[in-house]
Design an enzyme around this catalytic site. Sequence first.
Site, PDB file in Angstrom:
ATOM      1  CD  GLU A 179      -3.226  -0.499   1.949  1.00 18.19           C
ATOM      2  OE1 GLU A 179      -4.569  -1.960   2.506  1.00 18.19           O
ATOM      3  OE2 GLU A 179      -2.669  -0.948   3.164  1.00 18.19           O
ATOM      4  CD  GLU A 369      -3.870  -5.755   2.669  1.00 16.57           C
ATOM      5  OE1 GLU A 369      -4.775  -5.068   3.784  1.00 16.57           O
ATOM      6  OE2 GLU A 369      -2.790  -5.239   2.629  1.00 16.57           O
TER       7      GLU A 369
HETATM    8  C1  BG6 Z   1      -4.343  -2.946   5.059  1.00 15.07           C
HETATM    9  C2  BG6 Z   1      -2.782  -3.290   4.970  1.00 15.07           C
HETATM   10  O1  BG6 Z   1      -4.157  -1.252   5.328  1.00 15.07           O
HETATM   11  O2  BG6 Z   1      -5.672  -3.293   5.626  1.00 15.07           O
HETATM   12  C3  BG6 Z   1      -3.467  -4.588   6.000  1.00 15.07           C
HETATM   13  O3  BG6 Z   1      -2.029  -3.894   4.196  1.00 15.07           O
HETATM   14  C4  BG6 Z   1      -3.771  -4.169   7.650  1.00 15.07           C
HETATM   15  O4  BG6 Z   1      -1.588  -4.515   6.946  1.00 15.07           O
HETATM   16  C5  BG6 Z   1      -4.924  -4.563   6.817  1.00 15.07           C
HETATM   17  O5  BG6 Z   1      -3.850  -5.164   8.131  1.00 15.07           O
HETATM   18  C6  BG6 Z   1      -6.508  -4.866   7.485  1.00 15.07           C
HETATM   19  O6  BG6 Z   1      -6.080  -3.330   8.234  1.00 15.07           O
HETATM   20  P1  BG6 Z   1      -5.992  -2.970  10.204  1.00 15.07           P
HETATM   21  O7  BG6 Z   1      -6.216  -2.068  10.650  1.00 15.07           O
HETATM   22  O8  BG6 Z   1      -7.935  -3.525   9.946  1.00 15.07           O
HETATM   23  O9  BG6 Z   1      -5.332  -4.173  10.418  1.00 15.07           O
END
Ligand code: BG6
Length: 469
Positions: A179, A369
């Site tokens: 990201e 993701e």
């Molecule tokens: C993304 C990241 O921004 O979101 C991850 O690449 C992160 O590392 C994921 O875990 C989910 O966000 P969060 O804050 O719920 O863990």
Amino acid sequence: MEKFKEDFLWGGALAANQSEGAYLEDGKGPSIIDTLPVGEKRKRSLKDPGYAFEHTFDYYPSHQSIDFYHQYKEDIKLFAELGIKCLRTSISWSRIFPNGDEHEPNERGLKFYDTLFDELLKYNIEPIVTINHFDTPLYLAKEYGGWKNKQLITFYKRYCEIIFKRYHKKVRYWITFNEINMILRNPFLAGGLLSNEKEAIFQAAHHQLVASAAATKLAKAIDPTIQIGCMLAAGSIYPYTCNPKDIQATVERSREQYFFIDVQVNGAYPYFSQRYFEEHAIKLELSKEELTLLAENTVDFIAFSYYTSRLETVNPELRNNAIEGNAMISIRNPYLKDAGWGRQIDPLGFRITINEIYQRYQRPLFIVENGLGAPDEKINNQIHDDYRIDYFRRHIEQMAEAVKDGVDLIGYTTWGCIDLVSAGTGEMEKRYGFIYVDLDNEGTGTRRRYKKDSFNWYKKVIETNGLTL
Ligand code: BG6
């Protein structure tokens, strides 16, 4: 009509810093994330890392995390049972170079990833590797000021050379930075920066872009079959109203989101960058050689995360009521349901986002993701997470629509296929996985693994290549 290609890469995603634990084991050095506590204090530390450096907290979730470092064999066995074709994870830079600026790598760190990748390959699970996922070595942040220092390009290149040479036969897909646009919202986590000053952020991002291009050049020289990807935190931005001022504000915010990807895909700063830099009093230090490197070493594919869409407006009242979801801030969309933690659920926005990125770049896409962070209840060792199944079903439906639209999609890895530590809040109880880990926000629990209902559901999705949702 078949929705997904035969070799579509269904998978799951993790990051070293949120799953491995073992934070100083086998010669590993601390990384920036290892200074962060949980909850409100973490949020404060992310905005002001000095606060984290000056305090000793009761609990640091990354230090042990879900102990993937020791339990990866059992976990991978479960992943194989789930049927995933690939696992996205990251290499911890400070396992390989504990401080970041050494000349010789830490062999014990390298060995760990050898055995990890071998274990995945034993089950025909393809490793997808992020080179830097929110865990720049702490020493580089403290002693060098993080990515605003040009020397980090040299250190990153040295790290890349070691891991490309060592693992190129085991790993085909590499992502240079997780990201990359996150540095705009979260300069400490994404850039090891100790202040939020805009010029420093863009200088640091420039160094990451140069480092990414240098890594691409290096990778192709070592093994031309290596595929290099950039990655962005995506999510289309909608105008709140049809007031042209809201539309213009939306255009400008979208430009910020795609700024760095424009460079990594097109090989040059976008046409609107000069005006942007002038209006924000940003003077970048850059050389001709760097610009040539950027031009000649663009990426093979575009990876991105999608959790939700966002809204933009010029209306100050609405802007003041914005909600903070993860690191992104948005106004609440009245048409969408809330998912907790400041996020809203927008499956159609997924299709819109996929198409928006493909239309802009026309390069293969990899969704690395997507997922729902939710508190689960374990009752009699069972976890009935129908809300998660519903989330995935509706998102995969829209992903299938995007494929039918004609988008070239390599694969889809759900975030946190096993519960892990939240990057934003440090909580365990913001759970994303198909596999439950018995661990709470304070670090108490057996760390035993349990399959959730969504486990069998996703297994079927993969078995039928997305035909059974
Ligand atoms: C993304 C990241 O921004 O979101 C991850 O690449 C992160 O590392 C994921 O875990 C989910 O966000 P969060 O804050 O719920 O863990």
